[in-house]
Scaffold this motif. Structure first.
Motif: not given
Length: 549
Positions: A197-202, A507-508, A528-529, A533-536
């Motif tokens: 998703n291109g972002k830093l997740d926990p 769906t992603r 990519l589902t 979901r990748g995002y809030t």
């Protein structure tokens, strides 16, 4: 027993009913995501307004697009087009827009720059954890021969493996194919961004506690797949799809007439004179002479390096006019025959064009602020460029200049990197790029402090002129960098999430859209589902999440 049986039957039926409903909602979110793909393709092809023309960040167009209306939140369905801000090393900034594949280094066009072995390797060396051995192995994999580079590997090595296979020696079909190259591992290729998703997740910043294993440094290391591509393409045409004027055209009277028709006689006279004599350099200024020689040497392969593969480009290198001399002579003879010129000359603007061009322009930026010494009506004269070198004027004329003219013949420009979306590691690998310039480029915001789109920036940055007009790059350096840089490519990647305002189901997908054709064509869609979901909900809609989604 009957009561227990009835209770069990009811529970099973309820579960089946809920599963059926969830399946239906999941199918609906897939339709929402597919609608997002189609909208992205439509906006790329035909932006409706100036505001819609911003493909980089456009919340009004791409965030929380309502597709299914309902009286309750659970029934309302949306999609969002979302992407990471590539220049943010923390991996926390997001935007609503498309990913330009030209913001990445196109491995399939890398060798077209015709750099020496060290310079070509250096374009890869700034990638995280890259080594000379792996860089040369990648280059050996994509070049068309079996000659091993200094630190590389060819089929002689790969055929000793079990099972054996041979080096590709050609264009890659996908970035995943790099896993066949010696030294390339999945951790290097995909990095810490496990859910893409291109972002830093926990879980991507907790060390060894959860997969993927990371260094917990608060920064996202996305892996080489985020820096490289095989899909980037850029059309060598105007924004409206019409043909640009090729200023290295060997038929000078044709070039003069086309410029005079579109612009005016002064511009036509200057450009043709520039081709005939090249830029004037004061013979009494050693520094200017040295700078001119350095510029000529560094840009000598500009025309050939940027031509599309298998194009019929006739532009020479470094002003030698190789390949055009015969055309010039033939054109002059034809012109003389048709025009009946008794003196055997073809003239425009008082200049004798029958002598032909002696200089091929390597960059349009060479024309800015230049002087040309040329013979007009039998007298030597000094012409001043109609394009002044002051920043205020540049902001006015550069969009038209860069859109209308080209120094490259052919339908495509090869491998240029979009400075608006390139990560600093890609910029640093470009020959003649300095760390100061790369830092200035990646620190120039295109999104406001409150997350709003800056329409003025989006409009200005459709070409590379802003680098010069804003003083980030001086003109001599821009001449050297020009063949590597662009403001926009024509193949895009879109990550789209279809979802309901409340409740389960999402769906992603990630789609690749090629706008080199008309209408824009969706060439690939990946689901990519299963990666989440990748995002809030707040990130997808701009609405503050209450913690339930």
């Amino acid at each position: 027993m009957l009561t227990l049986g009835a209770y069990s039957f009811s529970e099973i039926m309820i579960s089946e009913s809920e599963a059926t409903a969830m399946y239906g909602r999941q199918a609906e979110t897939r339709a929402f995501a597919d609608s997002g793909v189609e909208l992205a393709a439509a906006v790329i092809a035909v932006p409706e307004t100036e505001e819609d023309a911003s493909l980089y960040h456009n919340p009004n167009r791409f965030r929380g697009v309502l597709l299914r209306e309902s009286e309750n939140a659970r029934g309302r369905g949306y999609f969002s087009v979302i992407a990471a801000v590539e220049t943010d090393p923390s991996g926390t900034a997001l935007r609503n827009g498309l990913i330009d594949e030209s913001g990445r280094l196109n491995l399939n066009r890398l060798l077209n720059f015709e750099l020496d072995e060290t310079q070509t390797r250096d374009m890869l060396m700034y990638l995280p954890d890259m080594t000379e051995e792996v860089a040369d192995a990648i280059l050996d994999w994509i070049d068309d021969d079996e000659i091993m580079r200094t630190y590389g590997a060819e089929s002689d090595y790969y055929t000793t493996l079990d099972p054996p296979y041979e080096s590709r020696n050609g264009a890659l079909e996908s970035i995943d194919e790099l896993l066949q190259v010696v030294g390339v591992t999945s951790s290097l290729l995909y990095g810490e961004d496990a859910n893409r998703n291109g972002k830093l997740d926990p879980n991507e910043n907790d060390g060894d506690a959860n997969a993927p294993f990371d260094n917990a440094d608060g920064l996202l290391q996305p892996g080489w797949a985020a820096f490289l591509t095989v899909n980037a393409r850029e059309l060598n045409q105007r924004a409206d799809g019409s043909e640009r004027t090729y200023i290295n055209n060997g038929v000078l009277d044709e070039l003069y007439d086309s410029l005079a028709d579109e612009f005016d006689e002064d511009i036509a006279q200057f450009v043709v004179a520039f081709r005939m004599s090249g830029p004037y350099v004061d013979p009494n200024d050693p520094a200017a002479q040295a700078a001119a020689a350095e510029t000529t040497a560094s840009g000598s392969s500009n025309s050939s390096a940027n031509s599309a593969p298998n194009s019929d480009s006739t532009s020479g290198s470094g002003g030698s006019n190789q390949g055009t001399g015969g055309l010039v002579a033939a054109a002059a003879e034809i012109g003389n025959a048709l025009g009946g010129n008794a003196q055997g000359t073809v003239t425009r603007g008082g200049m004798d064009l029958s002598k032909g061009a002696k200089y091929d322009a390597k960059s349009l930026y060479e024309l800015i602020g230049a002087q040309v010494e040329v013979e007009i009506e039998g007298q030597k004269q000094m012409l001043q460029s109609p394009w002044a070198a002051d920043p205020g004027s540049m902001q006015t004329y550069l969009p038209t200049l860069l859109d209308s003219l080209t120094v490259v013949e052919g339908p495509e420009l090869s491998g240029r990197i979009n400075v608006n979306q390139a990560r600093i590691e890609i910029l640093l690998g470009i020959p003649d790029m300095t760390e100061e310039i790369a830092q200035a480029i990646t620190s120039s915001p295109m999104i406001g402090a409150e997350g709003e789109a800056i329409a003025e920036q989006a409009t200005m940055r459709t070409n590379t002129g802003w680098l010069v007009s804003q003083g980030i790059v001086d003109l001599p350096t821009m001449v050297k960098l020009d063949r590597f840089l662009t403001g926009r490519g024509h193949v895009f990647r879109a990550q789209i999430v279809g979802f309901f305002e409340e409740g389960g189901g999402y769906t992603r997908v990630e789609a690749t859209i090629d706008s080199t054709e008309s209408p824009a064509k969706v060439v690939a869609v990946s689901d990519l589902t299963e990666l989440g979901r990748g995002y809030t909900k707040a990130e997808l809609t701009g609405i503050v999440d209450d913690g339930t989604n």
